[in-house]
Motif scaffolding. Structure first.
Motif, mmCIF file in Angstrom:
data_model
loop_
_atom_site.group_PDB
_atom_site.id
_atom_site.type_symbol
_atom_site.label_atom_id
_atom_site.label_comp_id
_atom_site.label_asym_id
_atom_site.label_seq_id
_atom_site.Cartn_x
_atom_site.Cartn_y
_atom_site.Cartn_z
ATOM 1 N N TYR A 1 73.861 -5.314 101.753
ATOM 2 C CA TYR A 1 73.938 -4.339 102.712
ATOM 3 C C TYR A 1 73.189 -4.946 103.849
ATOM 4 O O TYR A 1 72.816 -4.462 104.596
ATOM 5 C CB TYR A 1 73.120 -3.202 102.089
ATOM 6 C CG TYR A 1 73.574 -2.519 101.099
ATOM 7 C CD1 TYR A 1 74.971 -1.749 101.305
ATOM 8 C CD2 TYR A 1 73.333 -2.843 99.574
ATOM 9 C CE1 TYR A 1 75.284 -1.024 99.830
ATOM 10 C CE2 TYR A 1 73.774 -1.972 98.673
ATOM 11 C CZ TYR A 1 75.005 -1.205 98.968
ATOM 12 O OH TYR A 1 75.827 -0.934 97.649
ATOM 13 N N ASN B 1 77.857 -4.464 103.429
ATOM 14 C CA ASN B 1 78.331 -4.224 101.836
ATOM 15 C C ASN B 1 77.401 -4.797 100.848
ATOM 16 O O ASN B 1 76.490 -5.422 101.158
ATOM 17 C CB ASN B 1 79.652 -4.727 101.705
ATOM 18 C CG ASN B 1 79.650 -6.072 102.131
ATOM 19 O OD1 ASN B 1 78.939 -6.927 101.731
ATOM 20 N ND2 ASN B 1 80.935 -6.633 102.705
ATOM 21 N N ARG B 2 77.750 -4.280 99.695
ATOM 22 C CA ARG B 2 76.940 -4.694 98.630
ATOM 23 C C ARG B 2 76.823 -6.251 98.319
ATOM 24 O O ARG B 2 75.824 -7.092 97.866
ATOM 25 C CB ARG B 2 77.562 -4.147 97.263
ATOM 26 C CG ARG B 2 76.374 -4.041 96.188
ATOM 27 C CD ARG B 2 76.936 -2.994 95.258
ATOM 28 N NE ARG B 2 75.909 -3.208 94.000
ATOM 29 C CZ ARG B 2 76.133 -4.150 92.826
ATOM 30 N NH1 ARG B 2 77.464 -4.648 92.810
ATOM 31 N NH2 ARG B 2 75.442 -4.182 92.021
ATOM 32 N N SER C 1 68.459 -4.993 97.403
ATOM 33 C CA SER C 1 69.796 -5.506 96.811
ATOM 34 C C SER C 1 69.858 -7.113 97.053
ATOM 35 O O SER C 1 70.989 -7.771 96.797
ATOM 36 C CB SER C 1 70.858 -4.914 97.446
ATOM 37 O OG SER C 1 70.902 -3.626 97.474
ATOM 38 N N HIS D 1 70.395 2.597 103.240
ATOM 39 C CA HIS D 1 70.289 3.474 104.379
ATOM 40 C C HIS D 1 69.057 3.669 104.950
ATOM 41 O O HIS D 1 68.693 3.554 106.136
ATOM 42 C CB HIS D 1 70.736 4.840 103.738
ATOM 43 C CG HIS D 1 70.914 6.193 104.955
ATOM 44 N ND1 HIS D 1 71.933 5.757 105.791
ATOM 45 C CD2 HIS D 1 69.964 6.875 105.202
ATOM 46 C CE1 HIS D 1 71.839 6.932 106.470
ATOM 47 N NE2 HIS D 1 70.484 7.533 106.400
ATOM 48 N N GLN E 1 72.315 1.779 97.823
ATOM 49 C CA GLN E 1 72.958 2.252 99.019
ATOM 50 C C GLN E 1 71.751 3.084 99.879
ATOM 51 O O GLN E 1 71.521 3.166 101.011
ATOM 52 C CB GLN E 1 73.891 3.207 99.008
ATOM 53 C CG GLN E 1 75.170 2.162 98.771
ATOM 54 C CD GLN E 1 76.316 3.015 98.187
ATOM 55 O OE1 GLN E 1 76.489 4.076 97.874
ATOM 56 N NE2 GLN E 1 77.469 2.272 97.898
ATOM 57 N N ASP F 1 73.946 1.108 92.300
ATOM 58 C CA ASP F 1 74.506 1.201 93.777
ATOM 59 C C ASP F 1 74.078 2.344 94.645
ATOM 60 O O ASP F 1 73.905 2.040 95.818
ATOM 61 C CB ASP F 1 76.124 1.224 93.540
ATOM 62 C CG ASP F 1 76.562 0.077 93.089
ATOM 63 O OD1 ASP F 1 75.876 -1.059 92.988
ATOM 64 O OD2 ASP F 1 77.897 -0.087 92.687
ATOM 65 N N ARG F 2 74.067 3.656 94.046
ATOM 66 C CA ARG F 2 73.476 4.597 94.869
ATOM 67 C C ARG F 2 72.137 4.479 95.467
ATOM 68 O O ARG F 2 71.759 4.611 96.466
ATOM 69 C CB ARG F 2 73.717 6.008 93.917
ATOM 70 C CG ARG F 2 73.648 7.260 94.764
ATOM 71 C CD ARG F 2 73.469 8.533 94.018
ATOM 72 N NE ARG F 2 72.258 8.262 92.947
ATOM 73 C CZ ARG F 2 71.099 8.579 93.498
ATOM 74 N NH1 ARG F 2 70.793 8.826 94.847
ATOM 75 N NH2 ARG F 2 70.175 8.312 92.549
#
Ligand SMILES: [Zn+2]
Length: 469
Positions: free
Chosen positions: A403, A398-399, A423, A360, A356, A352-353
């Protein structure tokens, strides 16, 4: 008839004696004229001398005698037997007197034997008429009271009192005469030691018997209880006798046999006692053996029970051990599962990190204006396709939507604007994707997760910076 009579001057005379016992000739009393007044010693009635057809001398009562005189009613057989006894006694060297009365009249001996040597007396009774055992015992007792022995003699076939009192049965010669050979056929026995029993003696003449009795060679003997079955000579026939005439030698032999028999019986009972004790001992040993066997079985059963209990205990221990092992395994498995879940959670967070971070990075090159431009294009497209303007649900990605920005026509998802390539796996495979240009479309399709048909781009400039450059 009688053999004795009372002489008026000489007293008692005896027809069986040659001199009539008084130094008289038979002719001096027989058929004399004038007649001699002879009387009966029993009843006192007149008697006269007579000769039988066999020429036996006797006295007969005169006609009209009293009917109760004992001598008058005695039979010829009776008188013959008395005569035989008297002759046998005289032959043995004793004197014999006929029809001898007791001084007090308590008895009258048919023949009284008197020892010439010492004056001993013994009565011999010719008993031919029936008499009860009580009567004959009583008459014998009367003689005993006067110290006189007696022997009863019968010529009858059956003599019921033969062992009640000293007695014999005799058999007369044929024809029966005083001179003939009279035989003792019952009342005399001898002891057979080899066979342990009394045997009847039936080949002894009466004369010999009388001689032996008077010479004390024979005794009237009470037979031992165990020997009272008397065997008859020549055969297996027996009869019961409780007493009999016999010799001292036979009496001694019986006594000796009795001693031997008792010794044998004692030995036999000792053997039986020994056997009984041996049997008792055997039974006791057997009982002890059975008791030990029972005890052995009881111990074995106890051992089996203890063994079974031990097996059960070990079984329960093993069960517990297995249960504990399974429990430990289950815990280990649980721990491993928890560890795996924890690691998976760590991995998921890391992913997830990363996603994310990637998102980003992915969005960092797009300005707000560019985003608005893109959303406008999407909205325009939706109007063209569905006459419904697609609007973003939320600007923040969101996931769930990789994203990207989810846009809706009404309440229905129209598609996702610019999902992050890292993702894309989060999207449903049928979800439409909208991107700025071919470059971005290439990045999306390069993942292989979204088919090119679902990706729409609007040929917008790649980056604001690029445009600026
Ligand atoms: Zn008379």
């Amino acid at each position: 008839m009688s053999f004795t009579a009372l002489h008026p001057e000489l007293g008692r005379i005896d027809a069986t004696l040659t001199d009539l016992g008084q130094g008289l000739s038979w002719e001096s009393v027989y058929r004399t004229r004038p007649r001699i007044e002879l009387t009966c010693p029993e009843c006192g009635y007149g008697v006269h001398a007579k000769l039988s057809p066999r020429r036996t001398r006797y006295f007969a009562h005169d006609p009209g005698r009293p009917p109760h005189c004992q001598l008058a009613v005695e039979s010829a057989d009776h008188h013959l037997l008395k005569l035989v006894l008297a002759e046998a006694i005289r032959h043995a060297g004793w004197s014999a007197d006929l029809e001898v009365p007791a001084p007090d009249g308590s008895w009258r001996a048919d023949v009284m034997a008197t020892s010439v040597a010492d004056g001993d007396r013994m009565a011999w009774e010719a008993q031919l008429s029936p008499i009860t055992e009580d009567d004959i015992r009583m008459r014998t007792d009367r003689y005993a009271d006067d110290g006189i022995e007696v022997c009863w003699v019968s010529s009858r076939d059956r003599v019921p009192w033969l062992c009640t009192v000293p007695a014999i049965a005799v058999r007369p010669p044929e024809p029966p005469t005083a001179a003939g050979r009279w035989m003792v056929h019952d009342g005399l026995v001898r002891f057979d030691y080899a066979r342990g029993r009394w045997v009847q003696v039936d080949d002894v003449p009466l004369a010999a018997f009388v001689r032996w009795v008077l010479g004390h060679g024979l005794t009237f003997h009470s037979i031992g209880h165990r020997y009272r079955r008397i065997h008859l000579p020549g055969g297996n026939a027996t009869m019961r006798r409780s007493a009999s005439w016999t010799t001292q030698r036979s009496i001694d032999s019986e006594a000796k046999h009795e001693v031997m028999r008792q010794r044998q019986e004692t030995a036999k009972s000792a053997r039986e006692e020994h056997a009984r004790k041996a049997e008792e001992h055997r039974k006791q040993v057997e009982r002890e053996r059975q008791r030990q066997e029972q005890e052995r079985r009881r111990i074995e059963a106890e051992e089996r029970r203890v063994e079974a209990e031990e097996r059960h205990r070990l079984f329960m221990i093993e069960m517990e051990r297995q249960r504990a092992t399974r429990e430990a395994q289950r815990r280990e498995q649980e721990r491993q599962q928890q560890e795996q879940a924890r690691q998976e959670e760590v991995a998921r967070r890391e992913r997830d990190r990363q996603e994310q971070a990637a998102a980003h990075q992915w969005w960092s090159g797009v300005s707000a204006a560019q985003l608005t431009e893109l959303l406008d294009h999407v909205a325009a497209l939706s109007v063209a396709e569905h006459t419904s303007r697609a609007l973003p649900g939320a600007i923040e990605g969101n996931r769930e939507h990789a994203y990207g920005i989810a846009v809706y026509t009404g309440r229905r998802l129209y598609g996702v604007v610019r999902p992050c390539p890292q993702s894309l796996g989060q999207l449903r495979t049928s979800t439409r994707v909208f991107v700025r240009n071919a470059h971005e479309e290439a990045l999306i399709t390069a993942t292989g997760l979204i088919g090119a048909a679902l990706v729409t781009h609007f040929d917008l400039p790649d980056h604001e910076q690029t445009t600026l450059l």
